[in-house]
Design a protein around this motif. Structure first.
Motif, short mmCIF file in Angstrom:
data_model
loop_
_atom_site.label_atom_id
_atom_site.label_comp_id
_atom_site.label_asym_id
_atom_site.label_seq_id
_atom_site.Cartn_x
_atom_site.Cartn_y
_atom_site.Cartn_z
N ALA A 132 -117.55 -46.09 -13.36
CA ALA A 132 -118.63 -46.97 -13.81
C ALA A 132 -119.76 -46.10 -14.38
N VAL A 133 -120.23 -46.45 -15.59
CA VAL A 133 -121.28 -45.68 -16.26
C VAL A 133 -122.44 -46.62 -16.57
N ARG A 134 -123.63 -46.20 -16.16
CA ARG A 134 -124.84 -47.01 -16.36
C ARG A 134 -125.60 -46.52 -17.59
N TRP A 135 -126.10 -47.50 -18.38
CA TRP A 135 -127.08 -47.19 -19.42
C TRP A 135 -128.37 -47.91 -19.07
N LEU A 136 -129.48 -47.19 -19.12
CA LEU A 136 -130.79 -47.81 -19.00
C LEU A 136 -131.77 -46.97 -19.80
N GLN A 149 -127.32 -51.84 -18.47
CA GLN A 149 -125.91 -52.21 -18.63
C GLN A 149 -125.03 -51.21 -17.89
N ILE A 150 -123.99 -51.74 -17.24
CA ILE A 150 -123.01 -50.90 -16.55
C ILE A 150 -121.64 -51.24 -17.11
N LYS A 151 -120.95 -50.22 -17.61
CA LYS A 151 -119.61 -50.41 -18.15
C LYS A 151 -118.60 -49.82 -17.17
#
Length: 307
Positions: A132-136, A149-151
């Motif tokens: 799981a990779v988070r973007w903020l 967002q978490i992909k």
């Protein structure tokens, strides 16, 4: 002389030629933003833009592998292909090669085989890559609503579900999420999503309000983990990607905190706002800042667009 050749081989192995047009095509086909890719690779959106526009003929192999992982393709798919040899050179090969040339051809063939084997091995997603990779955003103003967002990728081949947990820093509060958060503490700072079995990838989007009032220039950190359910046991991993936000006189779409939203930053912001409609993001302010020369922020008046 031998040492000089060794150094040359090491330098060539340390960098690879990338195909910027191919990179952009793959990213847009997968609807990935430059900001998301930059966050996974660990570079700026300006760097991603320069790679896509072929401003750099070659980059470090390590960064190329991270870029391929972010785009979810083998490394070979984003490398520049060598042009075919001219017809004259092909005809020249019809003449019988000399013994010295035969030896060179054999050595070149072995080197090519080893290089292809290395590319295949390196193009495999590393086992240590986060599931799981988070973007903020890297920057945000006090009291501003920002996107996260978490992909989730590389789920087990068997369709088991997972639980995603996010812990917000003191003062940061959930506004809304898609899908809705399965559970939240009264303070709305500890979030959970229960996601049943399904295909890859899974994207979880949510918006939060940053702490306000808050000391400007302070970093706040978001923590998270994913719990994967298997046949015999559960496995827990930390969420990778971005985790820190600097609170100050910034807009979240200003990816480098320079007081303006430029052409490289407007498209990632557009995609985020489009994917997160109804979660409280203010696209009109972003567009107004982009159309102007920049912005100023103060606690009383918020954002002022510079004309």
């Amino acid at each position: 002389m031998m040492e000089a050749n060794d150094r040359s081989d090491k330098l060539s192995a340390a960098s690879v030629a990338i195909d910027g047009t191919r990179i952009r095509t793959v990213r847009e086909a997968k609807r990935l933003t430059q900001l998301y890719v930059a966050s996974v690779v660990g570079v700026t959106t300006d760097t991603i833009s320069r790679w896509e526009n072929n401003r750099y003929p070659s980059i470090k192999r390590e960064n190329a592998q991270k870029l391929a992982d972010a785009l979810e393709v083998p490394l070979d798919d984003i490398l520049r292909q060598e042009p075919p040899a001219p017809e004259g050179e092909a005809d020249a090969e019809l003449t019988p090669p000399s013994p010295r040339r035969k030896k060179l051809l054999v050595l070149f063939g072995l080197f090519t085989l080893l290089l292809l084997l290395a590319v295949v091995i390196l193009s495999r997603p590393p086992s240590s890559a986060p599931i799981a990779v988070r973007w903020l955003p890297r920057y945000a103003a006090p009291g501003e609503i920002i996107p996260v967002q978490i992909k989730v990728t590389r789920l087990p081949s068997k369709p088991f579900g997972f639980i995603l947990k996010e812990k917000l820093p003191d003062g940061m509060r959930l506004v809304s999420s898609v899908p809705p958060s399965s559970a939240a503490e009264p303070a709305r700072s500890s979030l959970k999503w229960l996601v049943p079995s399904g295909g890859n990838p899974v994207v979880i989007s949510y918006s939060v309000r940053t702490p306000a009032p808050f000391a400007q220039g302070t970093e706040v950190k978001v923590k998270g983990e994913i719990v994967l359910h298997g046949e015999d046991a559960n496995r827990t991993e930390e969420v990778g990607g971005g985790s820190e936000v600097r609170i100050g006189p910034y807009h979240w779409a200003d990816a480098n905190g320079d007081g303006r939203i430029d052409d490289d930053e407007i498209m990632p912001a557009y995609y985020i706002c489009d994917e997160m409609k109804g979660l409280g993001l203010d696209w009109k302010t972003i567009e107004a800042i982009w159309s102007g020369k920049g912005y100023r922020w103060d606690p009383k008046n918020g954002y002022t667009v510079l004309k």
